[in-house]
Design a protein around this motif. Sequence first.
Motif, PDB file in Angstrom:
ATOM      1  N   ILE A  24       0.849  -1.209   0.000  1.00 52.60           N
ATOM      2  CA  ILE A  24       0.000   0.000   0.000  1.00 52.60           C
ATOM      3  C   ILE A  24       0.877   1.249   0.000  1.00 52.60           C
ATOM      4  O   ILE A  24       0.651   2.194  -0.765  1.00 52.60           O
ATOM      5  N   LEU A  25       1.896   1.253   0.852  1.00 54.31           N
ATOM      6  CA  LEU A  25       2.814   2.398   0.935  1.00 54.31           C
ATOM      7  C   LEU A  25       3.437   2.697  -0.432  1.00 54.31           C
ATOM      8  O   LEU A  25       3.429   3.841  -0.907  1.00 54.31           O
ATOM      9  N   GLN A  26       3.968   1.653  -1.082  1.00 53.94           N
ATOM     10  CA  GLN A  26       4.656   1.867  -2.371  1.00 53.94           C
ATOM     11  C   GLN A  26       3.676   2.297  -3.470  1.00 53.94           C
ATOM     12  O   GLN A  26       4.005   3.134  -4.316  1.00 53.94           O
ATOM     13  N   LEU A  27       2.463   1.740  -3.444  1.00 56.13           N
ATOM     14  CA  LEU A  27       1.456   2.155  -4.441  1.00 56.13           C
ATOM     15  C   LEU A  27       1.109   3.630  -4.274  1.00 56.13           C
ATOM     16  O   LEU A  27       1.026   4.379  -5.251  1.00 56.13           O
ATOM     17  N   LEU A  28       0.899   4.057  -3.025  1.00 52.98           N
ATOM     18  CA  LEU A  28       0.564   5.458  -2.766  1.00 52.98           C
ATOM     19  C   LEU A  28       1.724   6.370  -3.169  1.00 52.98           C
ATOM     20  O   LEU A  28       1.524   7.437  -3.746  1.00 52.98           O
ATOM     21  N   GLN A  29       2.951   5.931  -2.886  1.00 51.31           N
ATOM     22  CA  GLN A  29       4.127   6.724  -3.269  1.00 51.31           C
ATOM     23  C   GLN A  29       4.241   6.852  -4.793  1.00 51.31           C
ATOM     24  O   GLN A  29       4.769   7.836  -5.289  1.00 51.31           O
ATOM     25  N   LYS A  30       3.732   5.839  -5.512  1.00 48.97           N
ATOM     26  CA  LYS A  30       3.781   5.884  -6.976  1.00 48.97           C
ATOM     27  C   LYS A  30       2.584   6.654  -7.560  1.00 48.97           C
ATOM     28  O   LYS A  30       2.485   6.803  -8.782  1.00 48.97           O
ATOM     29  N   GLY A  31       1.668   7.069  -6.704  1.00 50.71           N
ATOM     30  CA  GLY A  31       0.548   7.878  -7.190  1.00 50.71           C
ATOM     31  C   GLY A  31      -0.718   7.118  -7.539  1.00 50.71           C
ATOM     32  O   GLY A  31      -1.624   7.678  -8.153  1.00 50.71           O
ATOM     33  N   TYR A  32      -0.791   5.842  -7.179  1.00 45.76           N
ATOM     34  CA  TYR A  32      -2.031   5.085  -7.422  1.00 45.76           C
ATOM     35  C   TYR A  32      -3.102   5.470  -6.402  1.00 45.76           C
ATOM     36  O   TYR A  32      -2.800   5.872  -5.282  1.00 45.76           O
ATOM     37  N   GLN A  33      -4.361   5.306  -6.804  1.00 43.50           N
ATOM     38  CA  GLN A  33      -5.474   5.305  -5.860  1.00 43.50           C
ATOM     39  C   GLN A  33      -5.521   3.900  -5.265  1.00 43.50           C
ATOM     40  O   GLN A  33      -5.428   2.921  -6.014  1.00 43.50           O
ATOM     41  N   VAL A  34      -5.664   3.792  -3.955  1.00 38.27           N
ATOM     42  CA  VAL A  34      -5.648   2.478  -3.307  1.00 38.27           C
ATOM     43  C   VAL A  34      -6.892   2.293  -2.442  1.00 38.27           C
ATOM     44  O   VAL A  34      -7.285   3.196  -1.694  1.00 38.27           O
TER      45      VAL A  34
END
Length: 346
Positions: A24-34
């Motif tokens: 979740i952390l890495q997805l948010l850092q990459k700009g995804y909606q989670v």
Amino acid sequence: MESLHNNQLVLVTGGTGFVAIHTILQLLQKGYQVRTTLRSLSRKDEILNMLTNAGLSSFENLDFIATDLLQDTNWDDAVKDCDYVLHIASPIFLKVPQHEDEMIRPAVEGTIRVLKAARNAGVKRVVMTSNFGAVGYSHRDPTRLITEKSWTDPNEKGLSAYNKSKILAERAAWDFIKSQGGNLELSVINPTAILGPSFTDKLSSGFGLLKSMLDGSMKQIPNIELAIVDVRDLADLHIRAMESPKANGERFLALSGGTMTLPEITEFLKKEMPEVSQKISNKKVADWVIRFMALFNPKAKAIAPLLGVNRKASNAKAKRILEWKPRTNQEAILATVSSLIKYNAL
């Protein structure tokens, strides 16, 4: 700057888990909606606290939904509008069930429940977390590296209910995709022992082994061989398998490369972190002693099936196809011990 991914929504199942929170952390850092699933929304603050501990300050791209792998409720809402699903959750059991079916059925049914909902919602791809236990436990030739072509026989003698549940859930997933998947794509990640930094004092199961060595409660060190993956690299591999067109229909072993035995790990820690290694036992225990003790000692019985298991596996496929660059075993071990120190677990 507009993010590349800010219109793409990813569902991560089991958000409070060790692997899920790093993902979740890495997805948010990459700009995804989670969006992430929890068995109860009362645990939402746990996730926010962990992400805060990890250095995240904005949660506007994160939302939560309550679901249970054992029930249909809310799964259609969970996958609605999602581009991808990272199915990381596994049913949790606080004690070993009386019968293995109590663990196997939820794992298989939960997986199919997620895949069906994803297919019906028009999700592009599911990336599922399986484990090394589904790949390498029937591989008998120590001179050949284990690859993704291997499968563990679910009837393998001494196989734990947990590992059996992982094999049967992964098999069920591939069968579902083949027979009923429609346009849904599937990739599977098969991690070895997961170590690395924690964002909470609720430490994951992999920490228990190192903790018992460091605090001296492991009185003798068994000659168990480990293949290790750092949780940060495992999260990264899930995202790579989600993003890469080449990952469709593939499984990927997740390990740093090479193995370390517990005696080798103890020697490494004594050298690198002498300040926390004074209590490590200098005594080693022979395999036959553990096998004998397993007849009447529950702790020995839990360890015995791990003896002599060949964990020499290849990470070449993930490196080649997904350009994955994992940290070393040693880096993962040091990060784990640093978390044990940080959260006063030693």
